[in-house]
Design an enzyme around this catalytic site. Structure first.
Site, PDB file in Angstrom:
ATOM      1  N   GLY A 135       0.814  -1.201   0.000  1.00 22.81           N
ATOM      2  CA  GLY A 135       0.000   0.000   0.000  1.00 22.81           C
ATOM      3  C   GLY A 135       0.854   1.260   0.000  1.00 22.81           C
ATOM      4  N   CYS A 136       0.245   2.381  -0.354  1.00 18.39           N
ATOM      5  CA  CYS A 136       0.995   3.630  -0.503  1.00 18.39           C
ATOM      6  C   CYS A 136       1.466   4.181   0.844  1.00 18.39           C
ATOM      7  CB  CYS A 136       0.169   4.664  -1.257  1.00 18.39           C
ATOM      8  SG  CYS A 136      -1.500   4.931  -0.607  1.00 18.39           S
ATOM      9  N   PHE A 137       0.565   4.270   1.829  1.00 19.79           N
ATOM     10  CA  PHE A 137       0.981   4.697   3.162  1.00 19.79           C
ATOM     11  C   PHE A 137       1.983   3.694   3.739  1.00 19.79           C
ATOM     12  CE2 PHE A 137      -2.753   7.624   4.228  1.00 19.79           C
ATOM     13  CZ  PHE A 137      -1.943   8.730   4.432  1.00 19.79           C
ATOM     14  N   ALA A 138       1.708   2.402   3.545  1.00 21.21           N
ATOM     15  CA  ALA A 138       2.588   1.373   4.093  1.00 21.21           C
ATOM     16  C   ALA A 138       3.995   1.501   3.528  1.00 21.21           C
ATOM     17  CB  ALA A 138       2.020  -0.011   3.790  1.00 21.21           C
ATOM     18  N   THR A 140       5.558   4.178   2.303  1.00 20.58           N
ATOM     19  CA  THR A 140       6.253   5.379   2.740  1.00 20.58           C
ATOM     20  C   THR A 140       6.622   5.314   4.218  1.00 20.58           C
ATOM     21  OG1 THR A 140       4.835   6.522   1.128  1.00 20.58           O
ATOM     22  CG2 THR A 140       6.210   7.898   2.522  1.00 20.58           C
TER      23      THR A 140
END
Length: 325
Positions: A135-138, A140
């Site tokens: 995932g994108c938040f994960a 970063t």
């Protein structure tokens, strides 16, 4: 020979970015782009930024004459798609949804999915037939924390992150209207975000001695793309030693960069980069990390994983310039 690719769910944001990358990738041939709702339409009629770049039309049919299949479907739909369609085992699969990211969900019949964060699992990805794109938040958050986990330095973490409106996908919701987003910020899914599970598993992989609490507050931002994370943790080590730790960890990873200068979103938007900066005040360490949610946080990382899976240069098709001005 070029790697032959198919795309399922090509009409959304991640699908559009994936198409943009793959049609210009020197080692790839795009065999088909599937979309039930747009079958027969030109791809550039939906993704209008691709006018002049491709004459491909969306397909309503599947084609087995491919090497790898990208799934750009909604969360929960990838598993259903694979169950309902007989995809030959010889075809590799890269899933951009969250269906197979957790270890408990990583197997579907004969398919075993590897968690596709190259900075953590590069060797496993090289030998994988199926990859669950993070995932994108994960992505970063993890890139900001992995070196600390490898050194056994993680304790309870307090993380705040802000994301652009494209992180919510293309479907219109009450909080994705321009009139709502403009000049507005809102916290959401406080301490309960769906990416916490995959973050926890990755940190445990590098620091298995204890469970690390990640207290994450995500924000909706009033911009379209990009993620900016600030993770706070108590740490006794000096900042020079910590910078060296990070530089050594990412020395062989071409898309993650450590700097001592203040970082900002315009450094990474439209690229597959993640940039990281450390700040230390007394015994508190703050790790700032920034990435493009649609590229390093989704489609760019999926192409990076494809490159690794097929023995291509990891950076091929991904040398992109940031929208700095």
């Amino acid at each position: 020979m070029a790697t032959r690719v198919g795309i399922i769910g090509g009409a959304g944001y991640t699908g559009g970015e994936l198409i943009r990358l793959l049609i210009h990738h020197p080692g790839v041939s795009v065999s088909f782009i599937h979309s039930r709702s747009n079958a027969g339409k030109s791809v550039h009629s939906v993704h209008q930024d691709l006018l002049g770049d491709t004459d491909i039309k969306f397909s309503g049919e599947l084609n087995d004459d491919i090497d790898v299949l990208f799934l750009c479907l909604g969360h929960g739909e990838s598993k259903k798609f694979l169950e309902e369609n007989n995809i030959a085992e010889k075809i590799k699969v890269i899933d951009l949804a969250n269906d197979f990211r957790l270890s408990q969900d990583s197997k579907l019949e004969a398919r075993n999915f590897v968690y596709g964060l190259p900075e953590l699992n590069r060797d496993k990805i090289k030998n994988a037939n199926n990859v669950a794109n993070p995932g994108c938040f994960a992505t970063t958050i993890q890139l900001g924390l992995l070196p600390l986990a490898k050194a056994g330095l993680l304790k309870e973490i307090y993380t705040t992150g802000i994301t652009g409106s494209t992180g919510a996908g293309q479907s219109l919701t009450s909080t994705s209207h321009f009139s709502w987003r403009e000049n507005n910020i809102q916290a959401y899914k406080t301490l309960t975000h769906q990416h916490l599970g995959e973050i926890g598993e990755s940190l445990k992989q590098l620091q298995p001695s204890e469970d690390i609490a990640v207290n994450f507050v995500p924000w909706r931002g009033d911009f379209t793309r990009g993620i900016f994370i600030s993770s706070q943790i108590s740490c006794e080590k000096d900042v020079d030693g910590l910078n060296k730790l990070y530089e050594d960890f990412y020395a062989d990873h071409p898309f993650t960069h450590v700097t001592k200068e203040p970082i900002f979103l315009k450094q990474v938007v439209n690229t597959n980069k993640c940039v990281i900066q450390l700040e230390k005040v007394e015994n508190m360490l703050v790790v700032h990390s920034a990435a493009d949610n649609l590229l390093k946080g989704a489609s760019g990382q999926a192409v990076q994983n494809m490159n690794l899976m097929f023995g291509l240069d990891e950076t091929e098709g991904l040398n992109l310039k940031a929208n700095y001005f």
